[in-house]
Scaffold this motif. Structure first.
Motif, PDB file in Angstrom:
ATOM      1  N   LEU A  96       0.834  -1.199   0.000  1.00 30.81           N
ATOM      2  CA  LEU A  96       0.000   0.000   0.000  1.00 30.81           C
ATOM      3  C   LEU A  96       0.871   1.253   0.000  1.00 30.81           C
ATOM      4  O   LEU A  96       1.839   1.368   0.765  1.00 30.81           O
ATOM      5  N   ASP A  97       0.525   2.190  -0.913  1.00 37.66           N
ATOM      6  CA  ASP A  97       1.209   3.484  -1.039  1.00 37.66           C
ATOM      7  C   ASP A  97       2.697   3.327  -1.326  1.00 37.66           C
ATOM      8  O   ASP A  97       3.516   4.131  -0.880  1.00 37.66           O
ATOM      9  N   ASP A  98       3.059   2.288  -2.067  1.00 38.28           N
ATOM     10  CA  ASP A  98       4.459   2.099  -2.422  1.00 38.28           C
ATOM     11  C   ASP A  98       4.540   1.384  -3.764  1.00 38.28           C
ATOM     12  O   ASP A  98       3.605   0.667  -4.154  1.00 38.28           O
ATOM     13  N   ARG A  99       5.656   1.581  -4.454  1.00 33.71           N
ATOM     14  CA  ARG A  99       5.846   0.961  -5.773  1.00 33.71           C
ATOM     15  C   ARG A  99       6.555  -0.383  -5.609  1.00 33.71           C
ATOM     16  O   ARG A  99       7.653  -0.603  -6.125  1.00 33.71           O
ATOM     17  N   ILE A 100       5.937  -1.273  -4.850  1.00 37.17           N
ATOM     18  CA  ILE A 100       6.470  -2.608  -4.577  1.00 37.17           C
ATOM     19  C   ILE A 100       5.367  -3.621  -4.848  1.00 37.17           C
ATOM     20  O   ILE A 100       4.250  -3.476  -4.338  1.00 37.17           O
ATOM     21  N   ILE A 101       5.670  -4.634  -5.646  1.00 33.75           N
ATOM     22  CA  ILE A 101       4.740  -5.716  -5.942  1.00 33.75           C
ATOM     23  C   ILE A 101       5.319  -7.003  -5.358  1.00 33.75           C
ATOM     24  O   ILE A 101       6.504  -7.297  -5.533  1.00 33.75           O
ATOM     25  N   VAL A 102       4.457  -7.768  -4.675  1.00 35.18           N
ATOM     26  CA  VAL A 102       4.878  -9.009  -4.029  1.00 35.18           C
ATOM     27  C   VAL A 102       4.108 -10.164  -4.663  1.00 35.18           C
ATOM     28  O   VAL A 102       2.877 -10.121  -4.742  1.00 35.18           O
ATOM     29  N   LEU A 103       4.831 -11.173  -5.113  1.00 33.27           N
ATOM     30  CA  LEU A 103       4.244 -12.384  -5.679  1.00 33.27           C
ATOM     31  C   LEU A 103       4.400 -13.509  -4.664  1.00 33.27           C
ATOM     32  O   LEU A 103       5.517 -13.838  -4.254  1.00 33.27           O
ATOM     33  N   GLN A 104       3.270 -14.077  -4.262  1.00 34.80           N
ATOM     34  CA  GLN A 104       3.278 -15.162  -3.278  1.00 34.80           C
ATOM     35  C   GLN A 104       3.140 -16.499  -3.993  1.00 34.80           C
ATOM     36  O   GLN A 104       2.227 -16.689  -4.805  1.00 34.80           O
ATOM     37  N   PHE A 105       4.067 -17.421  -3.706  1.00 34.56           N
ATOM     38  CA  PHE A 105       4.059 -18.738  -4.333  1.00 34.56           C
ATOM     39  C   PHE A 105       3.789 -19.811  -3.281  1.00 34.56           C
ATOM     40  O   PHE A 105       4.302 -19.731  -2.158  1.00 34.56           O
ATOM     41  N   ALA A 106       2.987 -20.798  -3.681  1.00 31.51           N
ATOM     42  CA  ALA A 106       2.716 -21.991  -2.863  1.00 31.51           C
ATOM     43  C   ALA A 106       2.216 -21.612  -1.475  1.00 31.51           C
ATOM     44  O   ALA A 106       2.704 -22.123  -0.461  1.00 31.51           O
ATOM     45  N   ASP A 107       1.233 -20.693  -1.441  1.00 33.56           N
ATOM     46  CA  ASP A 107       0.594 -20.291  -0.183  1.00 33.56           C
ATOM     47  C   ASP A 107       1.600 -19.784   0.845  1.00 33.56           C
ATOM     48  O   ASP A 107       1.499 -20.097   2.037  1.00 33.56           O
ATOM     49  N   GLY A 108       2.568 -19.000   0.385  1.00 29.24           N
ATOM     50  CA  GLY A 108       3.500 -18.365   1.307  1.00 29.24           C
ATOM     51  C   GLY A 108       4.798 -19.101   1.532  1.00 29.24           C
ATOM     52  O   GLY A 108       5.570 -18.719   2.418  1.00 29.24           O
ATOM     53  N   LYS A 109       5.055 -20.146   0.733  1.00 31.17           N
ATOM     54  CA  LYS A 109       6.328 -20.840   0.908  1.00 31.17           C
ATOM     55  C   LYS A 109       7.492 -19.982   0.421  1.00 31.17           C
ATOM     56  O   LYS A 109       8.596 -20.037   0.959  1.00 31.17           O
ATOM     57  N   ASN A 110       7.241 -19.172  -0.617  1.00 31.38           N
ATOM     58  CA  ASN A 110       8.245 -18.237  -1.141  1.00 31.38           C
ATOM     59  C   ASN A 110       7.548 -16.964  -1.597  1.00 31.38           C
ATOM     60  O   ASN A 110       6.364 -16.990  -1.972  1.00 31.38           O
TER      61      ASN A 110
END
Length: 1006
Positions: A96-110
């Motif tokens: 939120l309010d930042d230029r950062i994208i997070v990709l979650q793999f395998a329900d939070g394993k990575n």
């Protein structure tokens, strides 16, 4: 030129990326174009693939175009593959309010973190958000491996719908005036070194910069657009807007409203600003190079009237991701063409400079000729003056006077007005036995010059003479005429300096100048000849450099075409238009039979186990030629090709083929089929192993649906059944078979393995719960009731294991009844009783776990048999629009056809009879990649008809599409081993060489 995504761009792209990519599996990761900062992420599902381009710190978008992939990945990509390959993307969120994208793999394993700012990075995290890998080391925003990444937490993925709407602010004239007043007060910065009350003036800022300083969350381009619409200059000083606060406040309200609408609108189209290419030439360059992309926006940009001749706005319908993809992909694809264009422009400038320099050299020689000719004529004209001056100087030299005294005597005579002395120019060149004379120009030239000057003066003074009276104008014009002529005469030289040798006569000196002119003319001719050769050499060298640049290997970006359903199998279309299919593995063969084969189709096989199916959607009689071609296809795909065996295939109706055994009606193994009636089998003649490779042209059809539309229109229930079956296929049976796009059937089945593992865990948990319930009832599971202590439980176990010693146990209970639980445990541990009990419990648990696994595997095998039976007994098949690809795929083109793409096909040679581009392939020892490279070279060097009239010759538009193919694109179409390529030219050479050898052999015999 825009190269980075802004904050608004990321906010608009994240919902589109999340909707499109979530639940997809990351198939693989690659570098892009030999760059260590650009990556290509390939996501896939069964019958669906999405490619995502990531540029570290700059951009991310889904692309519809191909990318050049280096043969060897970088170390960072290798490590990413180790952790992320084949894992499912479960969530994609923006911090939120930042230029950062997070990709979650395998329900939070990575987690894969993508930062889009100047110090941005690509970071891989584990399940505890500990940094495992960073793409680069950035000192301004340093993240070390092993540290915890704290820019987000688990709450980021708990929110399903992220609201990016900004807080609503009220902008009025007083607020804007307050901002401007504060800026005016800060305009003077107090100076620490100067006296009190004095300060150092700061450069005044623009109104655009001042407003962004107070509302930094506004988009800069959007604010500039609104200012321009009100005819305000965004770069203007803020002091010019002190009296326009009402208008500024309205502009801020409009910006906030439009920003809010962009964030809340579900479908955002984009706009691309293109700028005219100054180096574009219609006769030389393609039309695509007339404009090059400059910027892109989610809103319609404002273009001034004066800029519309050089700027052009393109509206891109659809999602905003399409705009971003078209912008960056077009930039990458046109980068090479723009580079070549710039090189051609520089080469033209170099040639022009060489021509101008050569022209200057020739002009200098021409000037020398005219000067020498003029001097020779002047010597002859003034022969007496030359002879007198030469005699005077020679007389002084004969008197053996000093050279300085001679010059002084000449100066004295010049002052006295001696005509001969005035003609002598000082200093004398007596060391070279030469004097310099100032010879006057001819009188004729002077008179002609006077008349010309008078004419010029008359023409230039016409307007002034008309404004005055007649008498005054006549007097003024004559006076002005005399002044003008005198001034020009003063500027123009009236004499020419001529070198006279004292040992030569007057005419001999003139002859010297004429000889110099003659030599100069000859030199000019030689120089012109040499310059012509030099210019040709320069042009040849420049063209050679340009051609070498053009021949350099470069990957042309082309739009990724949605493949037809049959392209992931081995296929061809017969000469009568029937589609012939063959699986690349046993799994694909069963998939073909269960999804597409109907009783009206034809089954072709051989003794080597090849299974070929001829589709008959119109339910007519299949021609014999098609069956023969299918037989050749079946033999070529078997071991008969590599062993060069000639055998006879056979065929029958697909209704005579069964997947179930005749004995117990169970499903046969993968890739195995049974003929219900052997008498219906028809044996074909031995097949000739002659195959070919040709090109289908995919053309634009008026009634064709969009390219992204799937061919499969019905049969959803059948697809569900097949998917369930694929989930249950054991891993040992998942053979690695590569399809057209480089993926495998095993990769397609990876989407179902997560469900299997989860089901296993659920069964184990349920089994554990059942065992615990039984144990609580029977007391044999080893669980400890809540009302019993650990020591009492162990004592109970001891009692259970001891037989015939009740009296002894009673005595022990009376003796140790005062001991508490801790004392009993310490005593049992000292005696070693606890270790035996723990070993016994572990052994019981292992046996229970093995029993559960055996039970689960047995149940899974039963479900597999049931679902396989259901799969091969389904009567509903996937319905295919066969008329669609029959209209779209053509073996030869006409002038009206618009080429969309090229589709290579590997087919029996008789099936390629009507193809314009085809080569013959036979069993041999050549490598496939080398043969395909030679074939492409052969096609691109054939004769071309630029008028596109002769259908037997190649057309330029066909060659342009063939250039986009690589040898690897053709190799994956081949279903044979090593081969030999038979080209028309090479075959002729072979025939000639064989004839020559035969004649030599016959002569030797004679």
């Amino acid at each position: 030129m825009k190269q980075r995504l802004g904050a608004l761009d990321i906010q608009l792209l994240v919902p589109e990326l999340s909707t499109a990519l979530e639940s997809y599996r990351l198939n693989n990761i690659y570098n892009v174009a030999d760059s260590s900062r650009q990556f290509l992420l390939k996501f896939n599902k069964p019958d669906s693939k999405i490619n995502v381009v990531v540029d570290c710190g700059l951009k991310i978008y889904m692309t519809e175009f191909s990318r050049d992939i280096p043969p060897v990945p970088s170390g960072f990509v290798v490590k990413l593959r180790k952790h992320l390959k084949a894992k499912r993307l479960t969530a994609l969120r923006q911090v939120l309010d930042d230029r950062i994208i997070v990709l979650q793999f395998a329900d939070g394993k990575n987690y894969l973190v993508l930062e889009f700012f100047s110090a941005g990075n690509v970071i891989l995290l584990d399940e505890t958000r500990k940094i495992l890998l960073v793409q680069r080391v950035v000192h301004e925003h340093q993240n070390r491996v092993g540290e915890t990444y704290n820019m987000f937490d688990e709450s980021l993925f708990s929110r399903t719908n992220i609201d990016h709407r900004m807080e609503h602010f009220e902008f009025d004239a007083n607020t804007v005036r307050t901002w401007l007043d504060a800026e005016l007060q800060n305009d003077v910065i107090p100076s620490a070194s100067g006296p009190a009350g004095e300060g150092q003036k700061r450069k005044k800022r623009s109104i655009h910069r001042v407003l962004l300083g107070h509302v930094p969350y506004f988009l800069s381009d959007l604010l500039s657009k609104r200012l321009k619409e009100k005819e305000f200059d965004p770069a203007g000083l803020f002091t010019d807007f002190v009296e326009k606060t009402d208008t500024i406040s309205e502009i801020l309200k409009d910006v906030q409203q439009e920003y809010q609408e962009l964030l809340t609108t579900t479908e955002n189209c984009g706009y691309i600003v293109a700028k005219k290419n100054p180096n574009f030439e219609p006769s030389r360059d393609q039309e695509d190079l007339e404009y090059f992309f400059e910027n892109f926006h989610p809103f319609k940009p404002f273009i001034k009237e004066c800029e519309r001749s050089i700027l052009h706005v393109l509206k891109i319908e659809g999602t905003y991701n399409r705009t971003v993809d078209k912008f960056f992909s077009t930039l990458e694809s046109s980068k090479y063409a723009m580079k070549i264009q710039n090189q051609e422009t520089l080469a033209g400038k170099k040639l022009e400079e060489a021509r101008s320099e050569n022209g200057k050299r020739i002009q200098a020689l021409i000037d020398v000729q005219s000067q020498n000719e003029q001097k020779g004529h002047l010597i002859i004209t003034h022969a007496e003056l030359v002879e007198d001056a030469k005699g005077a100087v020679q007389g002084l030299l004969d008197q053996q006077l000093d050279w300085n005294i001679i010059e002084k005597l000449i100066i004295t005579e010049q002052k006295k007005g001696n005509k001969i002395a005035k003609a002598i120019k000082l200093p004398l060149k007596l060391k070279k036995n030469t004097i310099v004379l100032e010879l006057p120009l001819e009188d004729n030239n002077d008179t002609e010059d006077d008349t010309e000057l008078s004419e010029e003066v008359d023409s230039s003074d016409i307007s002034s003479s008309e404004l005055s009276s007649d008498e005054e104008s006549d007097q003024g014009s004559t006076q002005h005429q005399h002044r003008k002529s005198n001034r020009i005469r003063a500027l123009k030289p009236t004499t020419v300096s001529v070198d006279i040798k004292l040992d030569l006569s007057t005419y001999a000196n003139a002859s010297e100048y004429f000889m110099v002119k003659k030599h100069t003319v000859e030199k000019q001719k030689k120089v012109e000849q040499n310059l012509d050769k030099a210019m040709k050499n320069i042009e040849t060298k420049v063209n050679k450099q340009l051609n070498s640049k053009l021949k350099e290997s470069h990957k042309v970006l082309k739009r990724l075409r949605t493949p037809y359903f049959f392209e992931k199998y081995n296929w061809f279309i017969s000469s009568e238009g029937h589609l012939v299919l063959m699986g690349k593995s046993d799994i694909e063969t069963d998939q073909l039979y269960s999804k597409y084969i109907t009783p009206d189709d034809i089954y072709v096989s051989n003794e080597f186990g090849s299974h070929v199916w001829i589709k008959n959607p119109k339910k007519t009689e299949v021609p014999p030629n098609t069956i023969m071609q299918a037989g050749i296809f079946a033999m070529a795909a078997s071991v008969a090709w590599s062993k060069k065996l000639s055998s006879s295939p056979y065929f029958c109706s697909a209704s005579n083929v069964s997947k179930f055994s005749a004995n117990d009606n169970t499903v046969l193994p993968q890739g195995c089929y049974r003929l219900i009636d052997e008498r219906e089998k028809v044996v074909l003649p031995p097949a000739q192993l002659v195959m070919g490779l040709g090109f289908f042209w995919k053309v634009k059809v008026d009634d064709a649906s969009e390219e992204s539309e799937d061919d499969e229109m019905e049969g959803d229930e059948e697809n569900d059944v097949v998917a369930k079956l694929e989930e249950e296929i054991p891993a040992t049976h998942q053979e690695k078979v590569t399809d057209d796009g480089g993926n495998s059937v095993a990769d397609d089945l990876k989407d179902t393995t997560m469900g299997i593992e989860k089901e296993i865990e659920d069964m184990k948990v349920s089994a554990d719960n059942d065992d615990k319930e039984e144990g609580s009832a029977t007391g044999s599971s080893g669980s400890i009731p809540e009302n019993m202590s650990v020591a009492e439980t162990i004592v109970g176990d001891i009692k259970k294991n001891v037989r015939g010693k009740k009296g002894k146990l009673k005595k022990m209970q009376r003796k140790y009844r005062d001991q508490d639980e801790n004392e009993r445990l310490l005593k049992l541990e000292a005696l070693g009783t606890l270790k035996g009990i723990e070993k016994q419990r572990k052994k019981e648990q292992e046996e229970l776990q093995k029993e559960q696994e055996r039970t689960y595997k047995k149940e899974r095998r039963e479900r597999q048999r049931e679902q396989q039976t259901l799969q091969f007994t389904q009567k509903k098949k996937v319905k295919i629009n066969y008329d669609k690809f029959e209209k779209e795929l053509k073996s030869s083109l006409s002038n009206e056809d618009e080429i969309l793409d090229i589709v290579p096909v590997f087919a029996p040679w008789p099936a390629l009879a009507k193809f314009k581009y085809k080569v013959k392939l036979v069993p041999g020892s050549a490598k496939k990649t080398k043969a395909m490279t030679e074939m492409l070279h052969y096609f691109l060097n054939r004769e071309v008809d630029t008028s596109c009239i002769d259908k037997l010759l190649d057309w330029p538009k066909e060659h342009e599409v063939i250039k986009t193919l690589t040898a690897q694109d053709l190799v994956i179409r081949l279903c044979v081993d090593k081969l030999n390529l038979l080209l028309p030219s090479s075959s002729k050479k072979k025939v000639r060489s064989s004839k020559g050898k035969a004649s030599k052999h016959n002569s030797k015999k004679k």
